[in-house]
Design a protein around this motif. Structure first.
Motif, mmCIF file in Angstrom:
data_model
loop_
_atom_site.group_PDB
_atom_site.id
_atom_site.type_symbol
_atom_site.label_atom_id
_atom_site.label_comp_id
_atom_site.label_asym_id
_atom_site.label_seq_id
_atom_site.Cartn_x
_atom_site.Cartn_y
_atom_site.Cartn_z
ATOM 1 N N ILE A 238 0.377 -5.595 4.705
ATOM 2 C CA ILE A 238 1.807 -5.895 4.645
ATOM 3 C C ILE A 238 2.042 -7.205 3.899
ATOM 4 O O ILE A 238 2.966 -7.315 3.078
ATOM 5 C CB ILE A 238 2.405 -5.989 6.067
ATOM 6 C CG1 ILE A 238 2.303 -4.636 6.773
ATOM 7 C CG2 ILE A 238 3.862 -6.439 6.002
ATOM 8 C CD1 ILE A 238 3.136 -3.563 6.144
ATOM 9 N N ALA B 160 1.534 -6.560 0.289
ATOM 10 C CA ALA B 160 2.682 -5.800 -0.216
ATOM 11 C C ALA B 160 3.893 -6.711 -0.414
ATOM 12 O O ALA B 160 4.697 -6.496 -1.324
ATOM 13 C CB ALA B 160 3.016 -4.659 0.735
ATOM 14 N N ALA B 161 4.007 -7.740 0.445
ATOM 15 C CA ALA B 161 5.091 -8.708 0.252
ATOM 16 C C ALA B 161 4.906 -9.452 -1.064
ATOM 17 O O ALA B 161 5.881 -9.788 -1.758
ATOM 18 C CB ALA B 161 5.120 -9.695 1.416
ATOM 19 N N PHE C 280 6.200 -7.220 -3.610
ATOM 20 C CA PHE C 280 7.663 -7.299 -3.555
ATOM 21 C C PHE C 280 8.165 -8.455 -4.429
ATOM 22 O O PHE C 280 9.055 -8.287 -5.272
ATOM 23 C CB PHE C 280 8.088 -7.496 -2.096
ATOM 24 C CG PHE C 280 9.521 -7.885 -1.895
ATOM 25 C CD1 PHE C 280 10.509 -6.915 -1.824
ATOM 26 C CD2 PHE C 280 9.894 -9.218 -1.759
ATOM 27 C CE1 PHE C 280 11.840 -7.263 -1.629
ATOM 28 C CE2 PHE C 280 11.219 -9.572 -1.566
ATOM 29 C CZ PHE C 280 12.198 -8.596 -1.501
ATOM 30 N N GLY D 108 2.200 0.740 -2.595
ATOM 31 C CA GLY D 108 2.077 0.183 -1.254
ATOM 32 C C GLY D 108 1.152 1.004 -0.380
ATOM 33 O O GLY D 108 0.334 0.455 0.376
ATOM 34 N N VAL E 47 6.217 -2.444 0.123
ATOM 35 C CA VAL E 47 6.173 -2.897 1.517
ATOM 36 C C VAL E 47 6.302 -1.699 2.448
ATOM 37 O O VAL E 47 5.581 -1.575 3.453
ATOM 38 C CB VAL E 47 7.279 -3.931 1.791
ATOM 39 C CG1 VAL E 47 7.245 -4.391 3.244
ATOM 40 C CG2 VAL E 47 7.146 -5.132 0.856
#
Length: 255
Positions: free
Chosen positions: A4, A7-8, A11, A130, A188
């Motif tokens: 996560i 994935a941020a 982002f 993701g 995300v």
């Protein structure tokens, strides 16, 4: 949870790519060339070896992982053909001579739906990005790290392309920014989905093979042509080679 956090990072990189697309200069070809090199490196040096080790069973003499690799390549090729993403690229190639901005505006003036469809496809493959991050971290920290680096680097180009293709076909800035936001949130979401279940080793190997084909197509059919079309220069090629070499170094150190 690591997936996560990574994935941020994807982002944020997607948003950076969209921001650069709004303020593009004469150096974006170098960044895209480097991103393509990263993608090629992670496919050749990590994804395919890992996929083959986890799904070595053969079907009619060919490892299942390689069949999935081919399926991934062909799937994104068919999707892009269907939504006419490459129509945007072809218009770019035809207009990179004089009055660039005018040519782009004219090309997309009457077809905003094409831009929305193409951008929607880009959001869809960001969701897969993701999912790939989460799946890779399930396969191991080394695989997760190198896939994360490649995906985060690729998401710069993804954000850039999402904003550019939306505007190219005549959509307004607000709509382009909305799609850019959706593209940024997609990795995300994909990584969060993988927290809900553990992927069996064989299935994971098949998915990594599929994603390797997916990434190879994006690198060779989208990112590299876009990098070289306005600037067919040695510097772009050098950045691609540096990207490949960087992934070799990362994988060697992590191993």
């Amino acid at each position: 949870m690591t997936a996560i956090l990574v994935a941020a990072g994807a982002f944020l990189m997607t948003l950076v790519g969209g921001f650069v697309a709004q303020r593009t200069g004469d150096r974006r070809h170098l960044v895209l060339g480097f991103a393509a090199g990263l993608m090629l490196g992670v496919v050749a040096f990590d994804l395919l070896p890992e996929a083959l080790s986890q799904a070595p069973q053969e079907v009619h003499g060919v490892p299942q992982a390689l069949l999935m690799f081919t399926a991934g390549f062909l799937t994104i090729h068919c999707v892009e053909r269907a939504v006419a993403i490459h129509r945007a690229h072809e218009n770019e190639y035809a207009s990179h001579t004089h009055a660039l901005g005018h040519a782009h505006a004219h090309a997309g003036r009457d077809t905003p739906g094409v831009g929305l469809t193409a951008a929607g496809a880009l959001v869809g493959h960001s969701l897969m990005d993701g999912f790939a991050i989460g799946a890779a971290f399930q396969a191991g920290g080394t695989v997760g790290t190198v896939v994360a680096i490649a995906v985060v680097a690729h998401d710069f180009a993804d954000g850039f392309n999402t904003y550019t293709v939306t505007r190219l076909y005549g959509n307004n800035r607000r709509r382009a920014l909305s799609l850019l936001a959706a593209d940024a949130l997609a990795p995300v979401t994909g990584a969060a989905i993988t927290l809900l279940f553990t992927i069996p080793e064989r299935i994971l190997g098949l998915y990594l093979g599929f994603f390797a084909g997916f990434l190879l197509y994006l690198a060779t059919s989208d990112i590299l042509p876009e990098a070289h079309s306005p600037h067919p220069s040695r510097s772009t090629l050098l950045c691609t080679l540096v990207g490949v070499g960087f992934m070799w170094l990362v994988i060697g150190l992590a191993g």
